[in-house]
Write an enzyme that holds these catalytic residues in place. Sequence first.
Site, PDB file in Angstrom:
ATOM      1  N   CYS A   1       2.841  -7.218  -0.960  1.00  0.00           N
ATOM      2  CA  CYS A   1       1.446  -5.747  -0.613  1.00  0.00           C
ATOM      3  C   CYS A   1       1.823  -5.484   1.301  1.00  0.00           C
ATOM      4  O   CYS A   1       1.396  -6.734   1.538  1.00  0.00           O
ATOM      5  CB  CYS A   1       0.082  -7.138  -0.951  1.00  0.00           C
ATOM      6  SG  CYS A   1      -0.802  -4.875  -0.908  1.00  0.00           S
TER       7      CYS A   1
ATOM      8  N   HIS B   1       9.527   0.208  -7.120  1.00  0.00           N
ATOM      9  CA  HIS B   1       8.979   0.808  -7.072  1.00  0.00           C
ATOM     10  C   HIS B   1       9.641   2.424  -7.845  1.00  0.00           C
ATOM     11  O   HIS B   1      11.417   2.278  -7.504  1.00  0.00           O
ATOM     12  CB  HIS B   1       8.498   1.928  -5.259  1.00  0.00           C
ATOM     13  CG  HIS B   1       7.448   0.702  -5.446  1.00  0.00           C
ATOM     14  ND1 HIS B   1       6.141   1.430  -4.738  1.00  0.00           N
ATOM     15  CD2 HIS B   1       6.956  -0.347  -3.618  1.00  0.00           C
ATOM     16  CE1 HIS B   1       5.584   0.098  -3.967  1.00  0.00           C
ATOM     17  NE2 HIS B   1       6.231  -0.931  -3.984  1.00  0.00           N
TER      18      HIS B   1
ATOM     19  N   ASN C   1      -6.998   0.721   0.580  1.00  0.00           N
ATOM     20  CA  ASN C   1      -6.660  -0.136  -0.447  1.00  0.00           C
ATOM     21  C   ASN C   1      -7.633  -1.656  -0.282  1.00  0.00           C
ATOM     22  O   ASN C   1      -6.736  -2.382   1.323  1.00  0.00           O
ATOM     23  CB  ASN C   1      -5.716  -0.283  -0.495  1.00  0.00           C
ATOM     24  CG  ASN C   1      -4.236  -1.275  -1.344  1.00  0.00           C
ATOM     25  OD1 ASN C   1      -3.352  -1.311  -0.757  1.00  0.00           O
ATOM     26  ND2 ASN C   1      -4.837  -1.796  -2.138  1.00  0.00           N
TER      27      ASN C   1
ATOM     28  N   GLU D   1      -0.531   1.853  -8.749  1.00  0.00           N
ATOM     29  CA  GLU D   1       0.024   0.348  -8.774  1.00  0.00           C
ATOM     30  C   GLU D   1       0.348  -0.159  -9.640  1.00  0.00           C
ATOM     31  O   GLU D   1      -0.882  -0.101 -11.120  1.00  0.00           O
ATOM     32  CB  GLU D   1      -0.484  -0.491  -7.532  1.00  0.00           C
ATOM     33  CG  GLU D   1      -0.919   0.083  -6.766  1.00  0.00           C
ATOM     34  CD  GLU D   1      -1.022  -0.089  -4.916  1.00  0.00           C
ATOM     35  OE1 GLU D   1      -0.549  -2.028  -5.124  1.00  0.00           O
ATOM     36  OE2 GLU D   1      -1.892  -0.575  -4.200  1.00  0.00           O
TER      37      GLU D   1
ATOM     38  N   ASN E   1       5.942   0.142  -9.552  1.00  0.00           N
ATOM     39  CA  ASN E   1       4.709   1.023  -9.092  1.00  0.00           C
ATOM     40  C   ASN E   1       5.447   2.123  -8.959  1.00  0.00           C
ATOM     41  O   ASN E   1       5.945   2.863  -8.953  1.00  0.00           O
ATOM     42  CB  ASN E   1       5.222   0.063  -7.902  1.00  0.00           C
ATOM     43  CG  ASN E   1       3.590  -0.625  -7.613  1.00  0.00           C
ATOM     44  OD1 ASN E   1       3.104  -1.277  -7.318  1.00  0.00           O
ATOM     45  ND2 ASN E   1       4.563  -1.752  -7.262  1.00  0.00           N
TER      46      ASN E   1
ATOM     47  N   ASN F   1       0.064  -3.386   2.489  1.00  0.00           N
ATOM     48  CA  ASN F   1      -1.388  -3.090   2.781  1.00  0.00           C
ATOM     49  C   ASN F   1      -1.739  -4.412   3.009  1.00  0.00           C
ATOM     50  O   ASN F   1      -2.810  -4.768   3.948  1.00  0.00           O
ATOM     51  CB  ASN F   1      -2.349  -2.482   2.880  1.00  0.00           C
ATOM     52  CG  ASN F   1      -1.941  -1.713   2.843  1.00  0.00           C
ATOM     53  OD1 ASN F   1      -2.043  -0.158   3.849  1.00  0.00           O
ATOM     54  ND2 ASN F   1      -2.269  -0.059   1.521  1.00  0.00           N
TER      55      ASN F   1
ATOM     56  N   CYS G   1      -0.919   2.628  -0.896  1.00  0.00           N
ATOM     57  CA  CYS G   1      -0.255   1.526  -1.243  1.00  0.00           C
ATOM     58  C   CYS G   1       1.086   1.368   0.144  1.00  0.00           C
ATOM     59  O   CYS G   1       1.916   2.241   0.003  1.00  0.00           O
ATOM     60  CB  CYS G   1       0.535   1.920  -2.234  1.00  0.00           C
ATOM     61  SG  CYS G   1       2.018   1.286  -2.817  1.00  0.00           S
ATOM     62  N   GLY G   2       0.906   0.213   0.869  1.00  0.00           N
ATOM     63  CA  GLY G   2       1.781  -0.067   2.145  1.00  0.00           C
ATOM     64  C   GLY G   2       3.713   0.458   1.221  1.00  0.00           C
ATOM     65  O   GLY G   2       4.003   0.803   1.906  1.00  0.00           O
ATOM     66  N   THR G   3       3.905  -0.600   0.841  1.00  0.00           N
ATOM     67  CA  THR G   3       5.358  -1.456   0.259  1.00  0.00           C
ATOM     68  C   THR G   3       5.462   0.457  -0.573  1.00  0.00           C
ATOM     69  O   THR G   3       6.757   1.229  -0.573  1.00  0.00           O
ATOM     70  CB  THR G   3       4.841  -2.145  -0.791  1.00  0.00           C
ATOM     71  OG1 THR G   3       4.272  -1.876  -1.810  1.00  0.00           O
ATOM     72  CG2 THR G   3       5.144  -3.236  -0.464  1.00  0.00           C
ATOM     73  N   GLY G   4       4.456   0.853  -1.605  1.00  0.00           N
ATOM     74  CA  GLY G   4       4.790   2.526  -2.111  1.00  0.00           C
ATOM     75  C   GLY G   4       5.473   3.686  -1.026  1.00  0.00           C
ATOM     76  O   GLY G   4       6.034   4.569  -0.699  1.00  0.00           O
TER      77      GLY G   4
END
Length: 276
Positions: free
Chosen positions: A75, A161, A13, A210, A192, A77, A219-222
């Site tokens: 975000c 998300h 990412n 995203e 997302n 990542n 995707c870190g938050t994902g």
Amino acid sequence: MKLKFSKMHGLGNDFVVLDGIRQQISLTPEQLRYLADRHFGVGCDQILLVEKPSQPEIDFRYRIFNADGSEVEQCGNGARCFVRFVHEAGLTDKREIRVETKSGIIAPRLEADGSVTVDMGIPRFSPNQIPFLHDDDVIIYSLDVADETLDISVVSMGNPHAVQVVDSVDLAPVGEHGPLIENHERFPQRVNAGFMQVIDRHAIKLRVYERGSGETLACGTGACAAVVAGIRRGLLDSPVRVSTRGGDLGIVWGGAERPVLMTGPAMTVFTGEIEL
């Protein structure tokens, strides 16, 4: 205008990171899209801007812009790359910093092995906090997409998300359903779209389409949202290894009103200067 930048990535990412403390930076959406363009600009999924904080007890301000020029709240990542950047740029020598984002304060920490752990805050589930157009707060919602009805869980990790469980991430219709979910009328600020395959109670595979960037390699938050959704649905137990197409993240969540902790790598690819 000439801008110095660093090209970085967290599990593929990728980001253009800008020092807005030692440079005066004010970019239009058109200039942001140019920077993110992989043919004419530097190329990235998101642009990260480091700024001075607005509060004395905070170390930095962190702004995130998608490849389409839109500004977003969070975000994961990028947060890890942010920590490595401010260290490499000599902006701080603290191992743990407090950073203000559009969605609140995060606390990333540079570990001894070079990985970064980020306290991503407490997940939120109420539809009005996502935002998601629905009257009730439940674990699983039905969402009509194309000719199908999908079972989704909605989670805010500072950004919205929608997570669904699939039999195989390799066969999941990410390219077809991703943009339809992202722009679904029940998500007034877009969303997302996460596609999660459960391997066992401590491991999942994940792909994320995203908002504003399309599918990314990670995707870190994902990853955080998927683990939280899986635990709430009774499918997972913390800690969970999240395998993305770019690599693995470690996610820890104790449930209830506890924050989500994310650990993973952050890498600098190159530095440069571009004229806009």
